[in-house]
Scaffold this active site. Sequence first.
Site, short mmCIF file in Angstrom:
data_model
loop_
_atom_site.label_atom_id
_atom_site.label_comp_id
_atom_site.label_asym_id
_atom_site.label_seq_id
_atom_site.Cartn_x
_atom_site.Cartn_y
_atom_site.Cartn_z
N SER A 76 0.84 -1.19 0.00
CA SER A 76 0.00 0.00 0.00
C SER A 76 0.88 1.24 0.00
CB SER A 76 -0.88 0.00 1.25
OG SER A 76 -1.52 1.25 1.41
N TYR B 282 -1.54 -0.27 10.23
CA TYR B 282 -1.65 -0.70 8.84
C TYR B 282 -0.39 -0.29 8.08
CZ TYR B 282 -3.44 -1.09 4.07
OH TYR B 282 -3.61 -1.41 2.74
#
Length: 188
Positions: free
Chosen positions: A137, A150
Amino acid sequence: MSALVTGGTRGIGHAIVEEFARFGAAVYTCSRNKKELDECLEDWKHKGFRVAGSVCDLSIRTQRDKLMEAVSIYFDGKINILVNNAGTSRLKQATDYTAEDFSLIMGTNFEASYHLCQLAHPFLKAAGSGSIVFISSVGGLMSVPSASLYAASKGAMNQVTKNLACEWAKDNIRVNAVAPWIIETSLI
């Protein structure tokens, strides 16, 4: 070609499964949600795709072991491609994350992917030419509000991609990461 795609019943993983299948690859996927998996497998069967799958909660080590055992049997001990796609997130301020949040996010996003690479290594090597793709990501490369865990899991994934690429090049296994930005599908 044979491919294992984790989290293949929705979002990016679903698109990857379908693209591989359109190119003629045999694909194995997994999901925590049996109903969702069964619906996708039925749809792929009607499309003429060679896709199999099983229920697996990747945050649980013993389930990862069982998944890789099933994949090894399905592909007769050889895998060409491993796509570590499954992931999860909980958006919170850094001070609000719990130990449970940490275990879930790091366990699903990083530990599971790393462990699957370890488990898949002999099967990728046996294929003569293997490829691992981590779905990372942008959050692993830059600050994203309320997503520190995350981001940490994806940052770790980006670094291990570099290490495994160097370490396993001798085994003819390529290792890459793809870092998309926000997509309009669920991570939960």
